[in-house]
Write a protein that holds these residues in place. Structure first.
Motif, short mmCIF file in Angstrom:
data_model
loop_
_atom_site.label_atom_id
_atom_site.label_comp_id
_atom_site.label_asym_id
_atom_site.label_seq_id
_atom_site.Cartn_x
_atom_site.Cartn_y
_atom_site.Cartn_z
N ASP A 1 15.33 -23.55 86.97
CA ASP A 1 15.12 -22.15 86.60
C ASP A 1 15.51 -21.84 85.15
O ASP A 1 15.01 -20.89 84.56
CB ASP A 1 15.94 -21.23 87.52
CG ASP A 1 15.56 -21.40 88.99
OD1 ASP A 1 14.42 -21.86 89.25
OD2 ASP A 1 16.40 -21.08 89.86
N HIS A 2 16.44 -22.62 84.61
CA HIS A 2 16.97 -22.32 83.27
C HIS A 2 16.71 -23.45 82.29
O HIS A 2 17.49 -23.67 81.35
CB HIS A 2 18.47 -22.03 83.36
CG HIS A 2 18.83 -20.99 84.37
ND1 HIS A 2 18.38 -19.68 84.28
CD2 HIS A 2 19.55 -21.06 85.52
CE1 HIS A 2 18.83 -18.99 85.32
NE2 HIS A 2 19.54 -19.80 86.09
N ALA A 3 15.60 -24.18 82.52
CA ALA A 3 15.23 -25.27 81.62
C ALA A 3 14.47 -24.71 80.41
O ALA A 3 13.79 -23.68 80.54
CB ALA A 3 14.35 -26.27 82.37
N PRO A 4 14.57 -25.35 79.24
CA PRO A 4 15.41 -26.53 79.01
C PRO A 4 16.83 -26.21 78.53
O PRO A 4 17.64 -27.12 78.36
CB PRO A 4 14.64 -27.26 77.91
CG PRO A 4 14.04 -26.15 77.10
CD PRO A 4 13.68 -25.07 78.08
N LYS A 5 17.13 -24.93 78.29
CA LYS A 5 18.40 -24.56 77.67
C LYS A 5 19.61 -25.15 78.39
O LYS A 5 20.43 -25.86 77.78
CB LYS A 5 18.52 -23.04 77.62
CG LYS A 5 19.84 -22.56 76.98
CD LYS A 5 19.92 -21.05 76.94
CE LYS A 5 21.25 -20.61 76.33
NZ LYS A 5 21.36 -19.11 76.28
N GLU A 6 19.75 -24.87 79.69
CA GLU A 6 20.95 -25.31 80.41
C GLU A 6 20.99 -26.82 80.59
O GLU A 6 22.07 -27.42 80.63
CB GLU A 6 21.04 -24.60 81.76
CG GLU A 6 21.18 -23.09 81.67
CD GLU A 6 22.43 -22.65 80.91
OE1 GLU A 6 23.44 -23.38 80.96
OE2 GLU A 6 22.39 -21.59 80.26
#
Length: 334
Positions: free
Chosen positions: A11-16
Protein backbone atom coordinates in the motif's frame (compact mmCIF):
# COMPACT_ATOMS: atom_id res chain seq x y z
CA UNK A 1 24.12 -11.93 1.66
CA UNK A 2 21.92 -10.66 -1.16
CA UNK A 3 18.21 -9.93 -0.76
CA UNK A 4 15.87 -8.92 -3.60
CA UNK A 5 12.87 -6.79 -2.66
CA UNK A 6 9.78 -5.96 -4.70
CA UNK A 7 9.87 -2.19 -4.26
CA UNK A 8 6.47 -1.65 -5.89
CA UNK A 9 4.39 -4.09 -3.83
CA UNK A 10 2.22 -2.91 -0.93
CA UNK A 11 0.00 0.00 0.00
CA UNK A 12 2.88 2.39 0.69
CA UNK A 13 5.32 1.42 -2.06
CA UNK A 14 7.90 2.44 -2.93
CA UNK A 15 8.46 4.97 -0.13
CA UNK A 16 8.17 2.66 2.90
CA UNK A 17 10.00 -0.19 1.16
CA UNK A 18 12.93 2.13 0.42
CA UNK A 19 12.93 3.46 4.00
CA UNK A 20 12.98 -0.08 5.39
CA UNK A 21 15.79 -1.10 3.05
CA UNK A 22 17.95 1.87 4.03
CA UNK A 23 17.37 1.14 7.70
CA UNK A 24 18.39 -2.49 7.16
CA UNK A 25 21.71 -1.75 5.43
CA UNK A 26 22.56 0.61 8.29
CA UNK A 27 21.80 -2.09 10.86
CA UNK A 28 23.38 -5.07 9.07
CA UNK A 29 26.78 -4.71 7.40
CA UNK A 30 26.60 -8.16 5.78
CA UNK A 31 23.63 -7.60 3.44
CA UNK A 32 23.20 -6.19 -0.05
CA UNK A 33 19.71 -5.25 -1.21
CA UNK A 34 18.37 -5.12 -4.75
CA UNK A 35 15.25 -2.99 -5.04
CA UNK A 36 13.19 -4.11 -8.02
CA UNK A 37 10.85 -1.51 -9.50
CA UNK A 38 10.52 1.88 -11.15
CA UNK A 39 13.94 3.52 -10.81
CA UNK A 40 12.64 7.08 -10.97
CA UNK A 41 10.06 6.51 -8.22
CA UNK A 42 12.52 4.61 -6.03
CA UNK A 43 15.17 7.34 -6.28
CA UNK A 44 12.70 9.91 -4.94
CA UNK A 45 13.19 8.33 -1.50
CA UNK A 46 16.60 6.65 -1.77
CA UNK A 47 19.04 8.91 0.09
CA UNK A 48 21.59 6.20 0.85
CA UNK A 49 22.69 3.83 -1.91
CA UNK A 50 25.38 2.04 0.07
CA UNK A 51 24.89 -1.70 -0.64
CA UNK A 52 21.57 -0.94 -2.37
CA UNK A 53 21.11 -1.34 -6.13
CA UNK A 54 18.05 -0.86 -8.33
CA UNK A 55 16.79 -3.29 -10.94
CA UNK A 56 14.49 -1.18 -13.08
CA UNK A 57 11.09 -2.31 -14.33
CA UNK A 58 7.88 -0.39 -14.90
CA UNK A 59 5.58 -3.42 -14.76
CA UNK A 60 3.71 -4.17 -11.52
CA UNK A 61 1.35 -6.90 -10.31
CA UNK A 62 -1.70 -5.24 -8.79
CA UNK A 63 -3.80 -6.42 -5.87
CA UNK A 64 -6.72 -6.95 -8.26
CA UNK A 65 -4.74 -9.17 -10.65
CA UNK A 66 -5.52 -12.89 -10.83
CA UNK A 67 -2.37 -14.32 -9.17
CA UNK A 68 -1.32 -17.22 -11.41
CA UNK A 69 -2.23 -15.47 -14.65
CA UNK A 70 -0.37 -12.33 -13.55
CA UNK A 71 2.83 -14.23 -12.74
CA UNK A 72 2.75 -16.06 -16.06
CA UNK A 73 1.93 -13.03 -18.20
CA UNK A 74 3.74 -10.21 -16.42
CA UNK A 75 7.23 -11.65 -16.75
CA UNK A 76 8.91 -8.32 -16.02
CA UNK A 77 6.74 -7.34 -13.05
CA UNK A 78 8.74 -6.24 -10.00
CA UNK A 79 7.58 -9.20 -7.90
CA UNK A 80 8.38 -11.76 -10.60
CA UNK A 81 11.81 -10.26 -11.26
CA UNK A 82 12.60 -10.32 -7.52
CA UNK A 83 11.78 -14.03 -7.45
CA UNK A 84 13.77 -14.55 -10.65
CA UNK A 85 16.81 -13.00 -8.98
CA UNK A 86 16.64 -15.84 -6.47
CA UNK A 87 16.10 -18.51 -9.13
CA UNK A 88 19.09 -17.20 -11.13
CA UNK A 89 21.35 -17.22 -8.07
CA UNK A 90 21.70 -13.44 -7.94
CA UNK A 91 19.91 -13.25 -4.58
CA UNK A 92 19.65 -15.53 -1.55
CA UNK A 93 16.05 -14.56 -0.77
CA UNK A 94 13.24 -12.22 -1.77
CA UNK A 95 10.57 -10.11 -0.08
CA UNK A 96 7.32 -8.55 -1.27
CA UNK A 97 4.43 -6.71 0.37
CA UNK A 98 2.34 -7.13 -2.79
CA UNK A 99 -0.40 -9.50 -3.94
CA UNK A 100 -0.20 -12.56 -1.63
CA UNK A 101 -1.53 -15.04 -4.15
CA UNK A 102 0.85 -13.79 -6.82
CA UNK A 103 3.84 -14.09 -4.48
CA UNK A 104 2.85 -17.68 -3.66
CA UNK A 105 2.60 -18.39 -7.39
CA UNK A 106 5.97 -16.74 -8.04
CA UNK A 107 7.47 -18.76 -5.21
CA UNK A 108 6.16 -22.02 -6.63
CA UNK A 109 6.75 -21.41 -10.34
CA UNK A 110 9.92 -19.30 -10.24
CA UNK A 111 11.80 -20.20 -7.04
CA UNK A 112 10.45 -23.76 -6.80
CA UNK A 113 9.65 -26.22 -4.01
CA UNK A 114 12.07 -28.24 -1.94
CA UNK A 115 12.02 -31.84 -3.17
CA UNK A 116 9.79 -33.86 -0.86
CA UNK A 117 7.64 -30.92 0.24
CA UNK A 118 4.12 -31.58 -0.99
CA UNK A 119 2.77 -28.09 -0.33
CA UNK A 120 4.52 -24.94 0.92
CA UNK A 121 2.90 -23.13 3.84
CA UNK A 122 2.33 -19.41 4.41
CA UNK A 123 3.56 -18.79 7.93
CA UNK A 124 3.28 -15.63 10.04
CA UNK A 125 4.30 -15.21 13.67
CA UNK A 126 1.28 -14.08 15.69
CA UNK A 127 1.36 -12.25 19.02
CA UNK A 128 0.85 -13.74 22.48
CA UNK A 129 0.03 -12.03 25.76
CA UNK A 130 3.54 -12.65 27.04
CA UNK A 131 5.09 -11.17 23.91
CA UNK A 132 6.84 -14.36 22.76
CA UNK A 133 4.58 -14.98 19.78
CA UNK A 134 3.74 -18.24 18.03
CA UNK A 135 4.08 -19.55 14.52
CA UNK A 136 0.86 -20.41 12.67
CA UNK A 137 0.91 -22.49 9.50
CA UNK A 138 -0.72 -22.69 7.05
CA UNK A 139 -2.68 -19.41 6.75
CA UNK A 140 -3.74 -19.65 3.13
CA UNK A 141 -1.14 -21.08 0.77
CA UNK A 142 -3.39 -24.15 0.50
CA UNK A 143 -7.08 -24.18 1.40
CA UNK A 144 -7.20 -27.94 1.90
CA UNK A 145 -4.62 -30.19 3.52
CA UNK A 146 -3.83 -33.83 4.15
CA UNK A 147 -2.45 -35.21 7.44
CA UNK A 148 1.00 -35.57 5.83
CA UNK A 149 0.98 -31.87 4.97
CA UNK A 150 0.36 -30.91 8.61
CA UNK A 151 3.28 -33.12 9.62
CA UNK A 152 5.53 -31.28 7.17
CA UNK A 153 4.25 -27.96 8.50
CA UNK A 154 5.19 -29.06 12.01
CA UNK A 155 8.71 -29.99 10.94
CA UNK A 156 9.27 -26.74 9.04
CA UNK A 157 7.79 -24.63 11.83
CA UNK A 158 9.92 -26.34 14.47
CA UNK A 159 13.13 -25.72 12.53
CA UNK A 160 12.29 -22.05 11.97
CA UNK A 161 11.27 -21.51 15.60
CA UNK A 162 14.47 -23.06 16.88
CA UNK A 163 16.96 -21.52 14.44
CA UNK A 164 15.46 -18.08 13.80
CA UNK A 165 13.33 -17.40 16.87
CA UNK A 166 15.78 -19.06 19.27
CA UNK A 167 13.25 -21.38 20.95
CA UNK A 168 14.80 -24.59 22.24
CA UNK A 169 12.67 -27.67 21.54
CA UNK A 170 9.62 -25.66 20.34
CA UNK A 171 6.20 -26.96 21.37
CA UNK A 172 4.00 -28.00 18.45
CA UNK A 173 0.22 -27.91 18.77
CA UNK A 174 -2.53 -29.11 16.43
CA UNK A 175 -5.39 -26.60 16.14
CA UNK A 176 -8.62 -28.36 17.04
CA UNK A 177 -12.04 -27.87 18.63
CA UNK A 178 -10.95 -29.57 21.86
CA UNK A 179 -7.81 -30.80 23.57
CA UNK A 180 -8.90 -34.46 23.72
CA UNK A 181 -7.04 -36.80 21.39
CA UNK A 182 -10.14 -38.14 19.61
CA UNK A 183 -11.69 -34.73 18.92
CA UNK A 184 -12.05 -33.14 15.52
CA UNK A 185 -12.33 -34.10 11.88
CA UNK A 186 -10.74 -37.03 10.07
CA UNK A 187 -7.92 -34.66 9.11
CA UNK A 188 -7.07 -33.69 12.68
CA UNK A 189 -7.46 -37.22 14.03
CA UNK A 190 -5.07 -38.65 11.44
CA UNK A 191 -2.68 -35.73 11.80
CA UNK A 192 -2.65 -36.26 15.58
CA UNK A 193 -1.34 -39.80 15.10
CA UNK A 194 1.35 -38.68 12.69
CA UNK A 195 2.50 -35.84 14.94
CA UNK A 196 2.48 -38.04 18.03
CA UNK A 197 5.03 -40.33 16.39
CA UNK A 198 7.09 -37.63 14.65
CA UNK A 199 10.42 -36.16 15.66
CA UNK A 200 8.87 -32.94 16.99
CA UNK A 201 7.87 -31.78 20.47
CA UNK A 202 4.15 -32.42 19.98
CA UNK A 203 2.03 -31.16 22.89
CA UNK A 204 -1.33 -32.30 21.49
CA UNK A 205 -4.46 -30.47 20.39
CA UNK A 206 -4.83 -26.77 21.15
CA UNK A 207 -7.97 -24.65 21.03
CA UNK A 208 -8.25 -21.30 19.28
CA UNK A 209 -9.17 -19.51 22.53
CA UNK A 210 -5.79 -20.48 24.05
CA UNK A 211 -3.55 -19.42 21.16
CA UNK A 212 -2.73 -15.93 22.47
CA UNK A 213 -1.88 -17.41 25.88
CA UNK A 214 1.18 -19.01 24.28
CA UNK A 215 -0.01 -22.59 24.66
CA UNK A 216 2.33 -23.66 21.82
CA UNK A 217 5.24 -22.19 19.88
CA UNK A 218 4.12 -23.72 16.57
CA UNK A 219 0.46 -24.33 15.67
CA UNK A 220 -0.44 -26.31 12.54
CA UNK A 221 -3.72 -26.37 10.66
CA UNK A 222 -5.13 -26.31 7.12
CA UNK A 223 -4.93 -23.07 5.15
CA UNK A 224 -8.65 -22.30 5.30
CA UNK A 225 -8.80 -22.51 9.09
CA UNK A 226 -5.48 -20.76 9.52
CA UNK A 227 -6.53 -17.83 7.38
CA UNK A 228 -9.73 -17.46 9.40
CA UNK A 229 -7.72 -17.43 12.65
CA UNK A 230 -5.22 -14.91 11.25
CA UNK A 231 -7.93 -12.48 10.16
CA UNK A 232 -9.89 -12.95 13.39
CA UNK A 233 -6.83 -12.09 15.50
CA UNK A 234 -6.02 -9.08 13.32
CA UNK A 235 -9.63 -7.87 13.23
CA UNK A 236 -10.14 -8.32 16.97
CA UNK A 237 -7.01 -6.33 17.77
CA UNK A 238 -8.08 -3.46 15.49
CA UNK A 239 -11.62 -3.48 16.89
CA UNK A 240 -10.36 -3.42 20.47
CA UNK A 241 -8.30 -0.31 19.83
CA UNK A 242 -11.20 1.40 18.06
CA UNK A 243 -13.50 0.70 21.02
CA UNK A 244 -10.82 1.80 23.46
CA UNK A 245 -10.27 5.04 21.55
CA UNK A 246 -14.01 5.78 21.47
CA UNK A 247 -14.28 5.21 25.22
CA UNK A 248 -11.22 7.29 26.08
CA UNK A 249 -12.39 10.21 23.94
CA UNK A 250 -15.85 10.28 25.53
CA UNK A 251 -15.10 12.81 28.28
CA UNK A 252 -12.47 15.30 29.44
CA UNK A 253 -11.56 13.04 32.35
CA UNK A 254 -10.92 10.01 30.13
CA UNK A 255 -9.03 12.16 27.60
CA UNK A 256 -6.62 13.25 30.32
CA UNK A 257 -6.17 9.64 31.39
CA UNK A 258 -5.52 8.64 27.77
CA UNK A 259 -2.83 11.32 27.44
CA UNK A 260 -1.02 9.93 30.48
CA UNK A 261 -1.28 6.32 29.28
CA UNK A 262 -0.43 6.98 25.62
CA UNK A 263 3.08 5.41 25.79
CA UNK A 264 1.67 2.25 27.40
CA UNK A 265 -1.03 1.98 24.73
CA UNK A 266 1.64 2.22 22.03
CA UNK A 267 3.56 -0.67 23.61
CA UNK A 268 0.35 -2.71 23.75
CA UNK A 269 -0.46 -1.95 20.12
CA UNK A 270 3.00 -3.08 19.03
CA UNK A 271 2.61 -6.28 21.05
CA UNK A 272 -0.57 -7.12 19.15
CA UNK A 273 0.85 -6.16 15.75
CA UNK A 274 2.15 -9.30 14.07
CA UNK A 275 4.04 -7.27 11.45
CA UNK A 276 6.49 -6.38 14.22
CA UNK A 277 7.69 -10.00 14.10
CA UNK A 278 8.51 -9.71 10.40
CA UNK A 279 6.65 -11.07 7.40
CA UNK A 280 4.96 -14.37 6.71
CA UNK A 281 7.43 -16.90 5.37
CA UNK A 282 6.56 -19.20 2.49
CA UNK A 283 8.06 -22.35 3.99
CA UNK A 284 8.94 -25.27 1.75
CA UNK A 285 10.56 -23.35 -1.12
CA UNK A 286 14.15 -23.66 -2.31
CA UNK A 287 15.00 -20.24 -0.85
CA UNK A 288 13.43 -17.87 1.68
CA UNK A 289 10.45 -15.99 0.25
CA UNK A 290 8.85 -13.54 2.68
CA UNK A 291 5.42 -11.91 2.37
CA UNK A 292 5.38 -8.59 4.22
CA UNK A 293 2.02 -7.16 5.28
CA UNK A 294 0.34 -5.13 2.55
CA UNK A 295 0.17 -2.04 4.77
CA UNK A 296 3.80 -2.36 5.88
CA UNK A 297 5.62 0.80 6.90
CA UNK A 298 9.39 1.16 6.92
CA UNK A 299 9.73 -0.53 10.30
CA UNK A 300 7.72 -3.56 9.16
CA UNK A 301 9.87 -3.87 6.02
CA UNK A 302 12.97 -3.66 8.19
CA UNK A 303 11.56 -6.46 10.38
CA UNK A 304 10.94 -8.59 7.29
CA UNK A 305 14.51 -8.01 6.09
CA UNK A 306 15.90 -8.92 9.52
CA UNK A 307 13.80 -12.09 9.50
CA UNK A 308 14.97 -12.97 5.98
CA UNK A 309 18.60 -12.38 6.92
CA UNK A 310 18.30 -14.75 9.85
CA UNK A 311 16.68 -17.44 7.69
CA UNK A 312 19.58 -17.29 5.25
CA UNK A 313 22.21 -17.07 7.97
CA UNK A 314 20.81 -20.06 9.88
CA UNK A 315 20.34 -22.12 6.68
CA UNK A 316 16.68 -22.78 7.49
CA UNK A 317 15.93 -24.04 3.96
CA UNK A 318 18.81 -26.53 4.08
CA UNK A 319 17.72 -27.82 7.48
CA UNK A 320 14.12 -28.24 6.30
CA UNK A 321 15.34 -30.17 3.27
CA UNK A 322 17.43 -32.50 5.43
CA UNK A 323 14.62 -33.07 7.95
CA UNK A 324 12.15 -33.97 5.18
CA UNK A 325 14.68 -36.38 3.68
CA UNK A 326 15.24 -37.97 7.12
CA UNK A 327 11.49 -38.28 7.66
CA UNK A 328 11.04 -40.10 4.36
CA UNK A 329 14.04 -42.34 5.08
CA UNK A 330 12.61 -43.36 8.45
CA UNK A 331 9.30 -44.29 6.80
CA UNK A 332 11.11 -46.49 4.29
CA UNK A 333 13.06 -48.24 7.05
CA UNK A 334 9.88 -48.91 9.03
Amino acid sequence: MKIAIDAMGGDHAPKEIVIGAMKAVEAFSDIHITLVGDETKIKEYLTNQERITILHTSEVILGTDEPVRAVRRKKTASMVLAAQQVADGNADACISAGNTGALMAAGLFVVGRIEGIDRPALTPTLPTIGGEGFLLLDVGANVDAKPEHLLQYAIMGSIYSEKVRGIANPRVGLLNIGTEEKKGTDLTKQAFELLKNANVNFVGNVEARDLLDGTADVVVTDGFTGNMVLKTVEGTALSMFKMLKTTLMSSLKSKLAAAVLKPEFKVLKNTLDYSEYGGAGLFGLKAPVIKAHGSSNGQAIFSAIRQTREMVEKNVVGLIKKSIEDEKTSKIEV
